[in-house]
Design a protein around this motif. Sequence first.
Motif, PDB file in Angstrom:
ATOM      1  N   TRP A 140       9.015 -67.472   0.724  1.00 32.23           N
ATOM      2  CA  TRP A 140       7.600 -67.126   0.898  1.00 32.23           C
ATOM      3  C   TRP A 140       6.652 -67.490  -0.100  1.00 32.23           C
ATOM      4  CZ3 TRP A 140       7.365 -65.041   5.540  1.00 32.23           C
ATOM      5  CH2 TRP A 140       8.432 -64.361   6.061  1.00 32.23           C
ATOM      6  N   VAL A 141       5.463 -67.963   0.346  1.00 30.65           N
ATOM      7  CA  VAL A 141       4.386 -68.498  -0.372  1.00 30.65           C
ATOM      8  C   VAL A 141       3.015 -67.694   0.103  1.00 30.65           C
ATOM      9  CG1 VAL A 141       3.023 -70.317  -1.147  1.00 30.65           C
ATOM     10  CG2 VAL A 141       5.679 -70.670  -0.423  1.00 30.65           C
ATOM     11  N   ILE A 142       2.354 -67.491  -1.006  1.00 30.01           N
ATOM     12  CA  ILE A 142       0.997 -66.901  -0.405  1.00 30.01           C
ATOM     13  C   ILE A 142       0.027 -67.983  -0.031  1.00 30.01           C
ATOM     14  CG2 ILE A 142      -1.151 -66.167  -1.342  1.00 30.01           C
ATOM     15  CD1 ILE A 142      -0.074 -64.577  -3.352  1.00 30.01           C
ATOM     16  N   SER A 143      -0.449 -67.751   1.326  1.00 33.89           N
ATOM     17  CA  SER A 143      -0.831 -68.835   2.112  1.00 33.89           C
ATOM     18  C   SER A 143      -2.046 -69.846   1.584  1.00 33.89           C
ATOM     19  CB  SER A 143      -1.739 -68.149   3.153  1.00 33.89           C
ATOM     20  OG  SER A 143      -0.855 -67.363   4.063  1.00 33.89           O
ATOM     21  N   GLY A 144      -2.747 -69.221   0.503  1.00 28.64           N
ATOM     22  CA  GLY A 144      -3.709 -69.908  -0.127  1.00 28.64           C
ATOM     23  C   GLY A 144      -3.078 -70.895  -1.247  1.00 28.64           C
ATOM     24  N   ASN A 145      -2.020 -70.839  -1.613  1.00 32.95           N
ATOM     25  CA  ASN A 145      -1.424 -71.670  -2.602  1.00 32.95           C
ATOM     26  C   ASN A 145      -0.745 -73.016  -2.269  1.00 32.95           C
ATOM     27  OD1 ASN A 145       0.179 -72.413  -4.790  1.00 32.95           O
ATOM     28  ND2 ASN A 145       1.222 -70.672  -5.125  1.00 32.95           N
ATOM     29  N   SER A 146      -2.053 -73.768  -2.082  1.00 31.89           N
ATOM     30  CA  SER A 146      -1.772 -75.290  -1.570  1.00 31.89           C
ATOM     31  C   SER A 146      -0.652 -75.913  -2.490  1.00 31.89           C
ATOM     32  CB  SER A 146      -3.187 -75.731  -1.446  1.00 31.89           C
ATOM     33  OG  SER A 146      -3.623 -76.071  -2.690  1.00 31.89           O
ATOM     34  N   ILE A 147      -0.576 -75.701  -3.694  1.00 31.56           N
ATOM     35  CA  ILE A 147       0.118 -76.545  -4.572  1.00 31.56           C
ATOM     36  C   ILE A 147       1.725 -76.330  -4.177  1.00 31.56           C
ATOM     37  CG2 ILE A 147       1.013 -76.925  -6.930  1.00 31.56           C
ATOM     38  CD1 ILE A 147      -2.009 -76.590  -7.930  1.00 31.56           C
ATOM     39  N   ALA A 148       1.811 -74.966  -4.193  1.00 32.68           N
ATOM     40  CA  ALA A 148       3.394 -74.455  -3.692  1.00 32.68           C
ATOM     41  C   ALA A 148       3.700 -74.919  -2.489  1.00 32.68           C
ATOM     42  CB  ALA A 148       3.151 -73.037  -3.884  1.00 32.68           C
ATOM     43  N   ARG A 149       2.762 -74.910  -1.551  1.00 32.03           N
ATOM     44  CA  ARG A 149       3.037 -75.324  -0.294  1.00 32.03           C
ATOM     45  C   ARG A 149       3.422 -76.865  -0.053  1.00 32.03           C
ATOM     46  NH1 ARG A 149      -0.769 -72.197   4.387  1.00 32.03           N
ATOM     47  NH2 ARG A 149       0.478 -73.145   5.492  1.00 32.03           N
ATOM     48  N   ASN A 150       2.315 -77.563  -0.870  1.00 32.65           N
ATOM     49  CA  ASN A 150       2.821 -79.044  -0.803  1.00 32.65           C
ATOM     50  C   ASN A 150       4.228 -79.122  -1.168  1.00 32.65           C
ATOM     51  OD1 ASN A 150       0.395 -79.629   0.251  1.00 32.65           O
ATOM     52  ND2 ASN A 150      -0.574 -79.848  -1.672  1.00 32.65           N
ATOM     53  N   PHE A 151       4.503 -78.585  -2.365  1.00 32.68           N
ATOM     54  CA  PHE A 151       5.878 -78.780  -3.034  1.00 32.68           C
ATOM     55  C   PHE A 151       7.006 -78.414  -2.068  1.00 32.68           C
ATOM     56  CE2 PHE A 151       9.383 -76.365  -5.470  1.00 32.68           C
ATOM     57  CZ  PHE A 151       9.530 -77.478  -6.278  1.00 32.68           C
ATOM     58  N   MET A 170      -2.762 -54.612  -2.394  1.00 33.43           N
ATOM     59  CA  MET A 170      -3.503 -55.749  -1.812  1.00 33.43           C
ATOM     60  C   MET A 170      -2.943 -56.307  -0.349  1.00 33.43           C
ATOM     61  SD  MET A 170      -3.928 -57.592  -5.455  1.00 33.43           S
ATOM     62  CE  MET A 170      -2.078 -57.853  -5.720  1.00 33.43           C
ATOM     63  N   ASP A 171      -3.937 -56.733   0.523  1.00 35.49           N
ATOM     64  CA  ASP A 171      -3.714 -57.131   1.714  1.00 35.49           C
ATOM     65  C   ASP A 171      -3.754 -58.573   1.447  1.00 35.49           C
ATOM     66  OD1 ASP A 171      -3.318 -54.562   2.884  1.00 35.49           O
ATOM     67  OD2 ASP A 171      -5.350 -54.281   3.275  1.00 35.49           O
ATOM     68  N   LEU A 172      -2.752 -59.129   1.703  1.00 39.05           N
ATOM     69  CA  LEU A 172      -2.714 -60.841   1.577  1.00 39.05           C
ATOM     70  C   LEU A 172      -2.061 -61.616   2.845  1.00 39.05           C
ATOM     71  CD1 LEU A 172      -1.163 -60.603  -2.023  1.00 39.05           C
ATOM     72  CD2 LEU A 172      -3.702 -61.179  -1.368  1.00 39.05           C
ATOM     73  N   MET A 173      -2.035 -62.836   2.802  1.00 37.60           N
ATOM     74  CA  MET A 173      -1.437 -63.650   3.916  1.00 37.60           C
ATOM     75  C   MET A 173      -0.276 -64.440   3.032  1.00 37.60           C
ATOM     76  SD  MET A 173      -2.580 -62.968   6.743  1.00 37.60           S
ATOM     77  CE  MET A 173      -1.874 -64.336   7.769  1.00 37.60           C
ATOM     78  N   GLU A 174       0.819 -64.357   3.930  1.00 41.51           N
ATOM     79  CA  GLU A 174       1.951 -65.185   3.300  1.00 41.51           C
ATOM     80  C   GLU A 174       2.417 -66.111   4.289  1.00 41.51           C
ATOM     81  OE1 GLU A 174       5.150 -62.803   1.829  1.00 41.51           O
ATOM     82  OE2 GLU A 174       5.430 -61.831   3.843  1.00 41.51           O
ATOM     83  N   VAL A 175       3.132 -67.461   3.802  1.00 38.54           N
ATOM     84  CA  VAL A 175       3.714 -68.096   4.814  1.00 38.54           C
ATOM     85  C   VAL A 175       5.143 -68.354   4.388  1.00 38.54           C
ATOM     86  CG1 VAL A 175       1.756 -69.517   5.569  1.00 38.54           C
ATOM     87  CG2 VAL A 175       3.195 -70.197   3.372  1.00 38.54           C
ATOM     88  N   GLY A 176       6.023 -68.461   5.406  1.00 40.79           N
ATOM     89  CA  GLY A 176       7.580 -68.621   4.992  1.00 40.79           C
ATOM     90  C   GLY A 176       7.960 -70.024   5.303  1.00 40.79           C
TER      91      GLY A 176
END
Length: 199
Positions: A140-151, A170-176
């Motif tokens: 799982w990655v916080i949606s706005g964390n583009s560095i981790a998403r690219n990784f 806190m209300d956040l968005m995540e991607v799996g």
Amino acid sequence: MTDITVSSIKEVSLRRATVDDAEAIAAVRVESWQATYRGMIPDNYLDEMRVEDSMLQWRQILQAMAQAEDRICVYVAESEGHIIGFASGMMLPEPKLGMQAELTAVYLRPAWQRSGIGRRMVQKVARTLQAQGADSLLVWVISGNSIARNFYEELGGALLIEQAFSWDGMDLMEVGYGWRDLSVLMASVNAMRTSASLH
């Protein structure tokens, strides 16, 4: 950012974490969050993070790991006696999104990021979970964390879902992201390591 050569990367050793590493792991986590999540998580939350609070949580995780027979694993990256990063994973009690295991954390001190160590840590965790019978992995990655998403995308992770979640109020968005075949992840790490050695 510190320039890190392939030769210096080889001087970083990975080993299984122990309860005595809880404070150092907590320090890496807090430093990484404060450097990475500005603009994604409120500043006051990041500024109030304390190593002492995180250390208690990690001590519990590491104590549980000692009794979990590799169903929970935590590895630290060490350089010249100092812990500069860590990664953790676990077998899931029940599959999530069709995945049998989860990569629960990958953190490096900012100066050591983008040096290849993160890939080595992910591979170490994946191999341990694979030995426990997992053939798939979720992260799982916080949606706005583009560095981790690219990784994770560079390592062949497939985007599975984007959803809202709550963390400490806190209300956040995540991607799996997921790997349905861990051999794909292993091959991606090896290919990137070979490419790095040619430069």
